[in-house]
Design a protein around this motif. Structure first.
Motif, mmCIF file in Angstrom:
data_model
loop_
_atom_site.group_PDB
_atom_site.id
_atom_site.type_symbol
_atom_site.label_atom_id
_atom_site.label_comp_id
_atom_site.label_asym_id
_atom_site.label_seq_id
_atom_site.Cartn_x
_atom_site.Cartn_y
_atom_site.Cartn_z
ATOM 1 N N ASP A 75 0.973 4.380 13.093
ATOM 2 C CA ASP A 75 2.330 3.921 13.403
ATOM 3 C C ASP A 75 3.278 5.112 13.588
ATOM 4 O O ASP A 75 3.210 6.091 12.836
ATOM 5 C CB ASP A 75 2.879 3.050 12.267
ATOM 6 C CG ASP A 75 2.154 1.725 12.148
ATOM 7 O OD1 ASP A 75 1.080 1.571 12.776
ATOM 8 O OD2 ASP A 75 2.647 0.849 11.415
ATOM 9 N N ARG A 92 -3.902 -11.914 12.295
ATOM 10 C CA ARG A 92 -3.450 -12.073 10.904
ATOM 11 C C ARG A 92 -2.719 -13.392 10.711
ATOM 12 O O ARG A 92 -2.755 -13.965 9.626
ATOM 13 C CB ARG A 92 -2.547 -10.890 10.508
ATOM 14 C CG ARG A 92 -3.322 -9.597 10.344
ATOM 15 C CD ARG A 92 -2.410 -8.431 10.017
ATOM 16 N NE ARG A 92 -3.159 -7.171 10.021
ATOM 17 C CZ ARG A 92 -2.623 -5.991 10.226
ATOM 18 N NH1 ARG A 92 -1.322 -5.872 10.429
ATOM 19 N NH2 ARG A 92 -3.376 -4.905 10.218
ATOM 20 N N GLU A 118 6.669 3.110 2.201
ATOM 21 C CA GLU A 118 6.380 2.886 0.779
ATOM 22 C C GLU A 118 5.556 4.058 0.290
ATOM 23 O O GLU A 118 4.572 4.434 0.905
ATOM 24 C CB GLU A 118 5.607 1.567 0.542
ATOM 25 C CG GLU A 118 4.499 1.291 1.550
ATOM 26 C CD GLU A 118 4.995 0.387 2.674
ATOM 27 O OE1 GLU A 118 6.018 -0.274 2.459
ATOM 28 O OE2 GLU A 118 4.380 0.353 3.735
ATOM 29 N N TYR A 149 2.361 5.365 2.240
ATOM 30 C CA TYR A 149 2.795 5.193 3.617
ATOM 31 C C TYR A 149 4.256 5.564 3.788
ATOM 32 O O TYR A 149 5.099 4.738 4.155
ATOM 33 C CB TYR A 149 2.574 3.713 4.014
ATOM 34 C CG TYR A 149 2.261 3.501 5.469
ATOM 35 C CD1 TYR A 149 1.076 3.984 6.008
ATOM 36 C CD2 TYR A 149 3.139 2.826 6.302
ATOM 37 C CE1 TYR A 149 0.781 3.787 7.340
ATOM 38 C CE2 TYR A 149 2.847 2.624 7.641
ATOM 39 C CZ TYR A 149 1.659 3.107 8.141
ATOM 40 O OH TYR A 149 1.358 2.909 9.463
ATOM 41 N N SER A 183 4.480 -4.052 3.624
ATOM 42 C CA SER A 183 3.655 -2.856 3.718
ATOM 43 C C SER A 183 3.588 -2.350 5.155
ATOM 44 O O SER A 183 2.534 -1.948 5.618
ATOM 45 C CB SER A 183 2.257 -3.177 3.169
ATOM 46 O OG SER A 183 1.589 -2.014 2.752
ATOM 47 N N ALA A 184 4.719 -2.376 5.838
ATOM 48 C CA ALA A 184 4.749 -1.975 7.248
ATOM 49 C C ALA A 184 3.677 -2.731 8.027
ATOM 50 O O ALA A 184 3.056 -2.194 8.940
ATOM 51 C CB ALA A 184 4.565 -0.458 7.395
ATOM 52 N N THR A 233 2.075 -5.104 10.585
ATOM 53 C CA THR A 233 2.362 -5.649 11.910
ATOM 54 C C THR A 233 1.969 -7.127 11.966
ATOM 55 O O THR A 233 0.896 -7.511 11.501
ATOM 56 C CB THR A 233 1.565 -4.869 12.967
ATOM 57 O OG1 THR A 233 1.920 -3.490 12.872
ATOM 58 C CG2 THR A 233 1.842 -5.391 14.369
ATOM 59 N N TRP A 242 -4.302 -1.203 0.767
ATOM 60 C CA TRP A 242 -4.105 -1.966 2.005
ATOM 61 C C TRP A 242 -4.996 -3.212 2.049
ATOM 62 O O TRP A 242 -4.490 -4.333 1.973
ATOM 63 C CB TRP A 242 -4.337 -1.042 3.207
ATOM 64 C CG TRP A 242 -4.168 -1.666 4.554
ATOM 65 C CD1 TRP A 242 -5.135 -1.787 5.516
ATOM 66 C CD2 TRP A 242 -2.980 -2.245 5.121
ATOM 67 N NE1 TRP A 242 -4.626 -2.392 6.643
ATOM 68 C CE2 TRP A 242 -3.306 -2.693 6.418
ATOM 69 C CE3 TRP A 242 -1.690 -2.437 4.638
ATOM 70 C CZ2 TRP A 242 -2.380 -3.313 7.253
ATOM 71 C CZ3 TRP A 242 -0.766 -3.059 5.477
ATOM 72 C CH2 TRP A 242 -1.110 -3.491 6.752
ATOM 73 N N THR A 260 -6.206 -1.420 10.408
ATOM 74 C CA THR A 260 -4.815 -1.383 10.864
ATOM 75 C C THR A 260 -4.779 -1.539 12.380
ATOM 76 O O THR A 260 -5.815 -1.490 13.057
ATOM 77 C CB THR A 260 -4.136 -0.044 10.518
ATOM 78 O OG1 THR A 260 -4.834 1.010 11.185
ATOM 79 C CG2 THR A 260 -4.098 0.205 9.022
ATOM 80 N N THR A 261 -3.570 -1.664 12.901
ATOM 81 C CA THR A 261 -3.403 -1.777 14.347
ATOM 82 C C THR A 261 -3.742 -0.456 15.041
ATOM 83 O O THR A 261 -4.076 -0.450 16.221
ATOM 84 C CB THR A 261 -1.962 -2.210 14.679
ATOM 85 O OG1 THR A 261 -1.052 -1.405 13.917
ATOM 86 C CG2 THR A 261 -1.748 -3.675 14.322
ATOM 87 N N GLN A 286 -6.371 4.573 9.870
ATOM 88 C CA GLN A 286 -6.486 3.814 8.622
ATOM 89 C C GLN A 286 -7.254 2.539 8.943
ATOM 90 O O GLN A 286 -6.899 1.815 9.884
ATOM 91 C CB GLN A 286 -5.112 3.487 8.033
ATOM 92 C CG GLN A 286 -5.247 2.758 6.690
ATOM 93 C CD GLN A 286 -3.927 2.479 6.002
ATOM 94 O OE1 GLN A 286 -2.851 2.739 6.533
ATOM 95 N NE2 GLN A 286 -4.018 1.950 4.797
ATOM 96 N N ASP A 324 0.884 -1.175 0.000
ATOM 97 C CA ASP A 324 0.000 0.000 0.000
ATOM 98 C C ASP A 324 0.914 1.215 0.000
ATOM 99 O O ASP A 324 1.330 1.703 1.047
ATOM 100 C CB ASP A 324 -0.894 -0.017 1.248
ATOM 101 C CG ASP A 324 -1.732 1.240 1.368
ATOM 102 O OD1 ASP A 324 -2.101 1.799 0.318
ATOM 103 O OD2 ASP A 324 -2.042 1.663 2.493
#
Ligand code: ARG
Length: 254
Positions: free
Chosen positions: A184, A101, A42, A38, A93-94, A96, A76, A143-144, A140, A35
């Protein structure tokens, strides 16, 4: 070895949805999804080229393992779907590594440590996550960052605003449409440095935020790919390549 990079419009991914089997494009080129919205992990340059810490890492791993890769901007959520369907051989893609997951995907060994960070206007009376209760919080989606907010305030928290990408959430904070963003640390700090200078915003840490570790994603059971990634990662960690890439993107901290 040259990495081929091009943008895959989602429409193309949708068209490919029927295909199955391995994603490598027939020439043995391994397809890597990300994604690419970011920075500094990326991001896409004006000409479509995808660059960032993650991209340098995966390129170095590929070189160490003599793999040819092409990097594609998938978004994402679609990244995970593309791995499910075998359209992408891996994702960087960073992302976690989470227990949730791990039920659906396999992850490489961790390659980067991160943590959530709260971003608020400089004058906001906020010292912790708890102080955001009742406020509009941008994250986002999936995401975490979203996970820590729903863990604190519930899955149906009315103030939660989900965005397709993190810069979208930060832009809305700057525009005053949300009161805070949780994301993040790496991406928030990069924003602070490059786009939010002038002291109008501040970052807040919260004791409840656990350390997170980024991993490279492959389809569950793709042990062959996973072994290559882990072997390449170990090589670049041992020969100094990883540190060089780290310093290029994050300064001489390591
Ligand atoms: N580390 C967070 C997560 O895994 C956010 C990652 C978002 N990455 C991105 N390229 N948009 O949930």
């Amino acid at each position: 070895m040259k990495i081929l990079q091009w943008f895959v419009p989602l429409a193309v991914i949708a068209l490919l949805a029927g295909c199955s089997g391995t994603a490598s494009d027939g020439n043995g080129v391994i397809k890597v999804g990300t994604d690419a919205v970011y920075p500094p992990f990326e991001t896409q340059k004006g000409n479509g080229e995808i660059v960032g810490f993650d991209i340098d890492i995966i390129q170095a791993i590929a070189e160490a393992e003599e793999m040819e890769i092409s990097v594609h901007h998938t978004g994402w959520d679609p990244l995970f779907e593309a791995i499910d369907r075998g359209q992408m051989d891996m994702g960087i893609s960073a992302a976690t590594i989470t227990e949730d997951r791990k039920k659906k995907y396999d992850f490489s060994e961790p390659y980067f440590e991160a943590k959530q960070l709260i971003l608020v206007p400089e004058n906001a009376d906020v010292k912790s996550l708890a102080d955001l209760k009742g406020k509009k919080i941008g994250v986002q989606s999936a995401t975490t960052g979203e996970a820590v907010v729903t863990k604190a305030f519930g899955k149906t928290y009315k103030g939660l605003r989900g965005y397709d990408d993190t810069p979208g959430a930060i832009d809305d904070l700057v525009a005053g449409r949300v009161d805070a963003v949780v994301a993040d640390n790496g991406v928030v700090q990069d924003y602070m440095k490059k786009k939010l200078e002038g002291g109008k915003f501040k970052t807040i840490e919260d004791d409840s935020f656990d350390p997170e570790f980024y991993g490279i994603i492959v389809k569950k059971g793709n042990q062959e790919m996973l072994d290559k990634i882990n072997s390449g990662l170990e090589k670049i960690q041992n020969d100094g390549t990883y540190d060089k890439i780290y310093n290029k993107w994050f300064g001489d901290k390591k």
